[in-house]
Scaffold this motif. Structure first.
Motif, PDB file in Angstrom:
ATOM      1  N   ASN A  18     -14.136  -4.938   5.025  1.00 25.48           N
ATOM      2  CA  ASN A  18     -14.849  -3.594   5.308  1.00 25.48           C
ATOM      3  C   ASN A  18     -13.738  -2.552   5.937  1.00 25.48           C
ATOM      4  OD1 ASN A  18     -16.391  -1.976   7.105  1.00 25.48           O
ATOM      5  ND2 ASN A  18     -16.030  -2.775   9.128  1.00 25.48           N
ATOM      6  N   TYR A  25     -12.471   3.271   6.095  1.00 24.31           N
ATOM      7  CA  TYR A  25     -12.685   4.426   7.898  1.00 24.31           C
ATOM      8  C   TYR A  25     -12.046   6.056   7.496  1.00 24.31           C
ATOM      9  CZ  TYR A  25      -7.327   3.801   7.760  1.00 24.31           C
ATOM     10  OH  TYR A  25      -6.206   4.138   7.260  1.00 24.31           O
ATOM     11  N   GLN A  26     -12.599   6.403   7.920  1.00 26.60           N
ATOM     12  CA  GLN A  26     -11.868   7.883   8.195  1.00 26.60           C
ATOM     13  C   GLN A  26     -10.740   7.967   9.271  1.00 26.60           C
ATOM     14  OE1 GLN A  26     -14.959  11.186   8.804  1.00 26.60           O
ATOM     15  NE2 GLN A  26     -14.302  12.648   9.966  1.00 26.60           N
ATOM     16  N   ASP A  27      -9.603   9.233   8.488  1.00 26.73           N
ATOM     17  CA  ASP A  27      -8.540   9.259   9.058  1.00 26.73           C
ATOM     18  C   ASP A  27      -8.660   9.906  10.189  1.00 26.73           C
ATOM     19  OD1 ASP A  27      -5.788   9.106   9.547  1.00 26.73           O
ATOM     20  OD2 ASP A  27      -5.892  11.189   8.349  1.00 26.73           O
ATOM     21  N   ALA A  34     -11.488  10.094   3.634  1.00 25.62           N
ATOM     22  CA  ALA A  34     -11.936   8.939   3.565  1.00 25.62           C
ATOM     23  C   ALA A  34     -10.796   8.191   2.978  1.00 25.62           C
ATOM     24  CB  ALA A  34     -12.749   8.761   3.242  1.00 25.62           C
ATOM     25  N   CYS A  35     -10.092   6.443   3.962  1.00 28.79           N
ATOM     26  CA  CYS A  35      -9.360   5.977   3.339  1.00 28.79           C
ATOM     27  C   CYS A  35     -10.152   4.165   3.244  1.00 28.79           C
ATOM     28  CB  CYS A  35      -8.407   5.487   4.384  1.00 28.79           C
ATOM     29  SG  CYS A  35      -7.389   7.553   3.901  1.00 28.79           S
ATOM     30  N   ARG A  66      -8.695  -0.148   3.824  1.00 24.98           N
ATOM     31  CA  ARG A  66      -7.556  -1.089   4.263  1.00 24.98           C
ATOM     32  C   ARG A  66      -7.852  -1.739   2.584  1.00 24.98           C
ATOM     33  NH1 ARG A  66     -11.942  -1.137   7.977  1.00 24.98           N
ATOM     34  NH2 ARG A  66     -11.133   0.249  10.232  1.00 24.98           N
ATOM     35  N   ASN A  72      -2.705   1.373   3.186  1.00 24.67           N
ATOM     36  CA  ASN A  72      -4.298   2.356   3.187  1.00 24.67           C
ATOM     37  C   ASN A  72      -3.924   3.439   1.507  1.00 24.67           C
ATOM     38  OD1 ASN A  72      -5.102  -0.142   5.406  1.00 24.67           O
ATOM     39  ND2 ASN A  72      -4.389   2.049   6.553  1.00 24.67           N
ATOM     40  N   LYS A 111     -16.241  13.761  13.821  1.00 19.97           N
ATOM     41  CA  LYS A 111     -15.374  12.099  13.398  1.00 19.97           C
ATOM     42  C   LYS A 111     -16.194  11.462  11.984  1.00 19.97           C
ATOM     43  CE  LYS A 111     -17.316   9.305  16.922  1.00 19.97           C
ATOM     44  NZ  LYS A 111     -19.174  10.202  16.695  1.00 19.97           N
ATOM     45  N   GLU A 112     -17.166  11.289  12.201  1.00 15.17           N
ATOM     46  CA  GLU A 112     -17.675  11.137  10.243  1.00 15.17           C
ATOM     47  C   GLU A 112     -18.090  11.749   9.360  1.00 15.17           C
ATOM     48  OE1 GLU A 112     -20.970   9.708  11.935  1.00 15.17           O
ATOM     49  OE2 GLU A 112     -20.297   8.042  12.995  1.00 15.17           O
ATOM     50  N   LYS A 126     -15.705  10.367   5.841  1.00 11.26           N
ATOM     51  CA  LYS A 126     -16.138   8.622   5.558  1.00 11.26           C
ATOM     52  C   LYS A 126     -17.857   8.944   4.928  1.00 11.26           C
ATOM     53  CE  LYS A 126     -17.462   3.796   7.377  1.00 11.26           C
ATOM     54  NZ  LYS A 126     -17.507   3.930   8.635  1.00 11.26           N
ATOM     55  N   GLU A 186     -22.716   1.454   2.462  1.00  9.32           N
ATOM     56  CA  GLU A 186     -21.420   0.569   3.427  1.00  9.32           C
ATOM     57  C   GLU A 186     -21.144  -1.197   3.268  1.00  9.32           C
ATOM     58  OE1 GLU A 186     -20.356   1.808   7.131  1.00  9.32           O
ATOM     59  OE2 GLU A 186     -18.759   1.750   6.323  1.00  9.32           O
TER      60      GLU A 186
END
Ligand code: MN
Ligand code: MN
Length: 471
Positions: A115, A118-120, A126-127, A129, A202, A216-217, A220, A235
């Motif tokens: 998974n 994610y959003q920093d 968008a990053c 992991r 990351n 906040k999204e 992403k 996703e």
């Protein structure tokens, strides 16, 4: 007065430098040999890509899938797309043994997590992991261009192969390193291994935002939109995917004399490439002993699993060969074939690096340009965990190489108690086979820019070729 060279002590052993002692014509051949090798390194950067590349080449040379057409002399088997074995069948029954070169086609790298996206918070970027694979030095993987390779199983069951960041017009990806100005506490005060925490590997994946999405999204959401447009994925498709970050760099000549090759993944694709090339160049022989080249996966993480050298695959392949030839492939007979086998474990050796000669004992370490390295044993802390080839087999290989005009040298991994490591040699030796480590000395092993000598690359090919054809 005329100067005379002191007479050589004929009783003493001295290894030979390829660029001094090999015929000039052969030196040219060695330099040429590297051209196709570099192209291979640039095309095949993951174990799946190596398997695909090899299968294509094998088909071109009329090798057939062992589960397909009957009656051929040149066969291969690919397992789960990540490991393979290739054989040229000999006239003798397989329970008399076979000649094999075994290498591995996985390399250290940085994988995406299941998974990953994610959003920093502060930047809305968008990053991704990551979770690294194999023995990397983490600091080498930051602030360097990376390409994304791998496979995604889509919702409809189809397999999507990804390679992004290799072509000039494709974007690359970066794990940014911390600027030195602010690294005093975060990095400089720590030891090298801890300076970069694995949770800070990351990837910065994308920068734009979707204006229609919530703040906040938004970053992403934009990344997902691009991914959907480019690859038709969402996703959830990441959850099963195998995605790997590898250096987005090309293998190329190194040194003012162009005598070396620098490139990623030479551990162990240099042995894989030389082994396959050696077998292909033996394709017109009518051998007595069956010649096999085996390419394993998962060596960098311990050789476990279905595609690692601990798996049943290679035994199953030899069993299939027996059946293919119409021989008894009972368990007892299969065991005999391994007990009578002669195997080179083709893996890279640690060559003496001019910056760090102190970690080696120079009379027993591999030097660039002196040919293929033979390691009677590996292991660490008093040969712990090693395969120790017996004197008889070690002498056999050395004599065979000398008679074939192969430049070779002996090499242990490093000074006693300096560190250590292993290869797949012991796994095959566990089956009763005679096995010895034999491969190319490299500098900067496991780095993004591994370095080898073209003299050693060529000598390894020549050595494998002679060994496979051995009686
Ligand atoms: Mn290796
Ligand atoms: Mn390795």
């Amino acid at each position: 007065m005329k100067k005379t060279q002191p007479p050589k002590n004929k009783l003493a052993y001295e290894r030979k430098n390829f660029w001094k002692d090999a015929p000039v014509a052969e030196q040219k051949v060695a330099l040429e040999f590297a051209t196709a090798y570099k192209a291979f390194l640039n095309t095949a950067k993951t174990e799946r890509e190596v398997a695909d590349w090899m299968e294509k080449l094998l088909r071109k040379h009329k090798f057939v899938d062992i589960h397909g057409q009957k009656g051929a002399q040149k066969v291969y088997g690919v397992f789960r797309g990540k490991t393979l074995a290739v054989a040229i069948l000999g006239s003798e029954p397989l329970n008399n043994g076979f000649n094999m070169v075994a290498s591995h086609i996985d390399s250290p790298r940085v994988d995406l997590k299941q998974n990953p996206l994610y959003q920093d918070g502060p930047s809305q970027m968008a990053c991704m992991r990551t979770h690294y694979y194999g023995g990397i030095k983490k600091y080498q993987w930051v602030s360097t261009p990376l390409a994304l390779h791998g496979v995604i199983v889509k919702n409809d069951g189809s397999l999507l192969k990804i390679s992004l960041g290799e072509k000039e017009d494709e974007p690359v990806f970066i794990i940014p390193d911390l600027l030195p100005h602010l690294a005093r506490k975060e990095q400089f005060a720590k030891n090298l291994n801890d300076a970069i925490d694995a949770s800070k590997l990351n990837l910065v994946f994308s920068g734009m935002v979707d204006p229609a999405a919530e703040e906040k999204e938004a970053g992403k959401a934009y990344a997902l939109k691009v991914l959907n447009e480019k690859f038709g994925i969402c996703e959830a498709d990441f959850l099963s995917a195998e995605l790997q970050l590898v250096p987005a760099i090309k293998a190329r000549d190194a040194g003012i004399d162009n005598s070396m090759v620098v490139g990623y993944g030479q551990d162990d694709r240099i042995c894989a490439y030389t082994a396959l090339t050696a077998l292909l160049d033996n394709r017109d022989l009518k051998p007595k002993r069956t010649m096999i080249v085996y390419f394993s996966d998962k060596e960098e993480v311990g050789s476990q699993g279905a595609t690692g050298a601990q798996s049943i695959f290679i035994q199953d392949f030899v069993s299939d060969l027996m059946a293919y030839k119409g021989e008894d492939n009972s368990s007892a007979n299969l065991r005999k074939s391994f007990i009578n086998a002669k195997i080179l474990s083709g893996d890279v050796a640690a060559a003496i690096d001019p910056n760090y000669p102190g970690v080696h004992e120079k009379e027993n370490a591999v030097l660039f340009n002196y040919g293929v390295g033979i390691s009677k044993f590996t292991g660490s802390g008093g040969k712990y965990g090693c395969n120790d080839a017996d004197a008889e087999f070690t002498a056999y290989v050395q004599k065979l190489f000398t008679q074939a005009g192969v430049f070779w040298q002996i090499g242990e991994l490093g000074k006693v108690d300096e560190g250590g490591g292993g290869t797949i040699a012991y796994l095959l030796a566990n089956l009763g086979a005679q096995v010895i480590d034999c491969g190319v000395g490299v500098m900067g092993m496991h780095s993004l820019y591994e370095l080898c000598s073209k003299a050693d690359l060529y000598s390894t090919y020549k050595g494998y070729k002679a060994f496979l054809a051995g009686k």
